[in-house]
Design an enzyme around this catalytic site. Structure first.
Site, PDB file in Angstrom:
ATOM      1  N   GLY B  15     -35.822   4.714 -34.116  1.00 25.55           N
ATOM      2  CA  GLY B  15     -37.003   4.844 -32.604  1.00 25.55           C
ATOM      3  C   GLY B  15     -36.782   4.890 -31.458  1.00 25.55           C
ATOM      4  N   ASN B  18     -40.404   6.159 -25.796  1.00 25.31           N
ATOM      5  CA  ASN B  18     -41.439   5.283 -24.750  1.00 25.31           C
ATOM      6  C   ASN B  18     -41.825   4.214 -25.329  1.00 25.31           C
ATOM      7  OD1 ASN B  18     -43.505   7.153 -25.829  1.00 25.31           O
ATOM      8  ND2 ASN B  18     -44.326   6.640 -23.356  1.00 25.31           N
ATOM      9  N   TRP B  19     -43.355   4.118 -26.355  1.00 25.58           N
ATOM     10  CA  TRP B  19     -43.215   3.132 -26.612  1.00 25.58           C
ATOM     11  C   TRP B  19     -42.383   2.372 -27.675  1.00 25.58           C
ATOM     12  CZ3 TRP B  19     -46.671  -0.545 -27.152  1.00 25.58           C
ATOM     13  CH2 TRP B  19     -46.817  -0.960 -28.574  1.00 25.58           C
ATOM     14  N   PHE B 103     -40.892  13.461 -38.083  1.00 21.67           N
ATOM     15  CA  PHE B 103     -38.922  13.088 -38.676  1.00 21.67           C
ATOM     16  C   PHE B 103     -39.278  12.243 -39.215  1.00 21.67           C
ATOM     17  CE2 PHE B 103     -38.995  14.653 -33.907  1.00 21.67           C
ATOM     18  CZ  PHE B 103     -38.281  16.427 -34.380  1.00 21.67           C
ATOM     19  N   LYS B 126     -48.664   7.047 -35.083  1.00 25.87           N
ATOM     20  CA  LYS B 126     -49.205   8.088 -35.179  1.00 25.87           C
ATOM     21  C   LYS B 126     -49.579   9.089 -35.782  1.00 25.87           C
ATOM     22  CE  LYS B 126     -50.844   4.277 -32.322  1.00 25.87           C
ATOM     23  NZ  LYS B 126     -48.826   3.775 -31.639  1.00 25.87           N
ATOM     24  N   LYS B 211     -57.760   9.146 -33.605  1.00 26.15           N
ATOM     25  CA  LYS B 211     -57.846   8.525 -32.155  1.00 26.15           C
ATOM     26  C   LYS B 211     -56.832   9.631 -31.424  1.00 26.15           C
ATOM     27  CE  LYS B 211     -53.728   6.635 -30.570  1.00 26.15           C
ATOM     28  NZ  LYS B 211     -53.059   6.024 -30.150  1.00 26.15           N
ATOM     29  N   ARG B 275     -51.399  10.489 -23.563  1.00 24.88           N
ATOM     30  CA  ARG B 275     -51.036  11.627 -23.395  1.00 24.88           C
ATOM     31  C   ARG B 275     -52.091  12.868 -24.074  1.00 24.88           C
ATOM     32  NH1 ARG B 275     -45.017  11.106 -26.782  1.00 24.88           N
ATOM     33  NH2 ARG B 275     -44.861   9.529 -25.732  1.00 24.88           N
ATOM     34  N   ASN B 276     -52.657  12.944 -24.721  1.00 24.85           N
ATOM     35  CA  ASN B 276     -53.601  13.266 -25.378  1.00 24.85           C
ATOM     36  C   ASN B 276     -54.510  14.264 -24.821  1.00 24.85           C
ATOM     37  OD1 ASN B 276     -52.136  14.368 -28.211  1.00 24.85           O
ATOM     38  ND2 ASN B 276     -52.142  12.490 -28.229  1.00 24.85           N
ATOM     39  N   GLN B 304     -48.449  14.390 -29.840  1.00 24.62           N
ATOM     40  CA  GLN B 304     -48.695  14.065 -31.481  1.00 24.62           C
ATOM     41  C   GLN B 304     -50.296  15.132 -32.028  1.00 24.62           C
ATOM     42  OE1 GLN B 304     -46.479  12.300 -33.766  1.00 24.62           O
ATOM     43  NE2 GLN B 304     -45.451  13.772 -32.094  1.00 24.62           N
TER      44      GLN B 304
END
Lengths: 355, 355
Positions: B15, B18-19, B103, B126, B211, B275-276, B304
């Site tokens: 993967g 960005n993370w 995925f 997450k 979270k 972002r959430n 997510q």
């Protein structure tokens, strides 16, 4: 007077800063709306000041607004401002204390002979009282011991201006005696201010004091230009030190209190929107002395955080535990300018939590 | 090949969002700086895309920068991007998974025959995996069961762009087998990224997923124009539901995990800078569909939170527990537009925490 009338509770407020005024709005309305429970008139002790040639008490009683500390918020007209603390507390059954913590002891001493036996105290004051030779004590203990009354506390994620604007929030009340829980809930609960009443007075109060110190740390992080991750680390490490300090200081293992509004919620709100956060940021961005920053930022009110940090530091030093609380110690030393705020992160890097 | 060389650990990354790219920077440098512990080359599986006519893998390998998902951050040159997940994982001793959670299963199935027996998986993902008829499962269990390898997790208050900018933060790694704790710490610890390794894999992972749902709630509060008190209440009520859900879902009473970086710290960071949170705010301020908001806000990556909210909702519904989780339920229903976001506070006012 019949028994029912005799049982009506008379409420007074001791203090009228921005939090005192916000709470006066809630209490005033709740008292007025429950005439079967409370006496209608609420006396509020206001430290007299002259504002544009008029007495602050007169302004509040005419305009029902504390124009200096909480402008644009109407307080219900059954709240009467009085400049005499003895008059305010005489005949009251519930005494709500909302003063800066350094004035509690002398104020209670003035009130001592006038307070009704069997009255209930309720402290909204965030801080400890440091007495030369006696170490630090909880504010609620000072009230309880000076006035010989049971004393409860109210603490929560309650930034005053947001409460005054009726934005939804929670709060925690703690009172040892469950018989008072119902009336305390009636006095404070509103649709936007949700009350939970528990019994752990000392734990709730310790949370309320300690979070102000962590709030300064959050402000330092902001001032240094760090982001949300770093602030979250400071909040977490601060919470760890709060829990550890409370355990040692109060000899209590009860951690449930940290999950109430007075715990993590108040800590998070303070670290994002509180006045001690503002101070921490200002300490980094200017080289000005803390007293000067108080004048500039708080219109004459004082930051509680640096005082509490000093009290904790004194306690830790006396108990030879400074090395176990690097966050609290660093914040105190940054406030006194012993340590450059730019070294804050270094103080945390090797925190005992990571060892 | 002598025994010392044979013992060198080969690391791969599955993967590169960005993370994934931020973590590649840390892992690449740590691997390079510890040649006695790790093999120098780190293969990183990159889902191939064409950027301005060039392959993303070629760009990363030439410029050492993921120009699409983490621009302006240099990744150490020993991290080699490959478009083939089987090639990336072949011979690796430590497989770091950092993909969108939907995925994971198909990617693991592709890798299954190539993964070295006895390798260690580490999930940075997450979310939960919802399988028709089987309910929801932890991502680490999907990896573990599909590949038949022990699987650890890494979760914390780690907003990717701030980690990439080397701002101080903490993280939590959980691995059942304490023998791996040392090497996991060596792989991730840096002066600005402070690692704590514990054993509660499922607890840490549940925190990381849940979270994101609360983060949407914090965004809704921001979108509605409320302040820090209200957000603190949402964070606290969210934490209460996270703890309760984890207890039921994992049949575990261990609350210590909520005091680690993966717990309250990540929750607070997510509710302020995640972002959430952005999504929650956008849901209130625009009437656009969530998929459209994803395209506008995330340049093609996905939120997510809404998926996780749906998975939790499904679990709660199947177990007849919707009424015990008003915050989770309200957030799901606001994401699906069944409930108007302006009713969010109403959903919280009579929370079981206040009954």
């Amino acid at each position: 007077m019949n028994a029912a009338l005799a049982a009506l509770k008379r409420v007074c407020l001791i203090g009228s800063g921005n939090w005192g005024s916000a709470i006066a709005k809630i209490v005033g309305l709740n008292v007025m709306n429950q005439p079967d429970v409370f006496e209608k008139e609420v006396l509020m002790y206001v430290y007299e000041e002259i504002i544009d040639g008029a007495k602050l008490t007169d302004i509040i009683n005419l305009e029902h607004e504390n124009v200096k500390y909480l402008p644009d918020i109407k307080i219900s007209p059954n709240v009467i401002a009085v400049p005499d603390v003895v008059q305010a507390c005489t005949n009251a059954d519930i005494l709500i204390f909302v003063l800066p913590h350094q004035f509690v002891k002398e104020t209670c001493e003035k009130m001592a002979s006038a307070v009704k036996p069997g009255a209930l105290g309720l402290s909204l004051i965030k801080g400890f009282v440091l007495t030369e030779g006696e170490g630090i004590q909880l504010v609620s203990n000072i009230i309880k011991n000076t006035l010989d009354i049971e004393t409860a506390v109210l603490m929560g994620a309650n930034l005053a201006t947001e409460v005054a604007s009726e934005m939804f929030c929670e709060t925690t009340i703690a009172c040892h005696n469950p018989e008072y829980h119902g009336i305390l809930s009636k006095l404070f609960q509103t649709p936007y201010f949700r009350v939970k009443v528990i019994e752990n007075v000392a734990g709730v109060e310790a949370c309320g004091a300690l979070k102000n110190v962590v709030g300064i740390g959050a402000g330092i992080v902001d001032g240094l230009g760090f982001g949300d991750n770093t602030k979250a680390a400071v909040i977490r490490l601060g919470l760890m030190e709060m829990m550890k300090f409370t355990k040692v200081f109060l000899e209590s293992d009860d951690i449930s209190v940290f999950f109430e509004s007075c715990g993590i919620a108040d800590l998070v709100a303070t670290c994002h929107g509180g006045r001690n956060r503002l101070l921490g940021e200002a300490v980094v961005k200017s080289m000005k002395d803390i007293r000067l920053l108080e004048k500039e930022i708080l219109r004459g009110q004082s930051f509680q955080g640096p005082l509490i940090a000093k009290e904790i530091y004194t306690y830790l030093k006396d108990h030879d535990m400074l090395d176990q609380y690097p966050l609290f110690v660093a914040i105190h030393r940054i406030c006194t300018r012993e340590v450059d705020p730019r070294n804050f992160i270094e103080c945390l890097r090797e925190h005992p939590e990571h060892m």
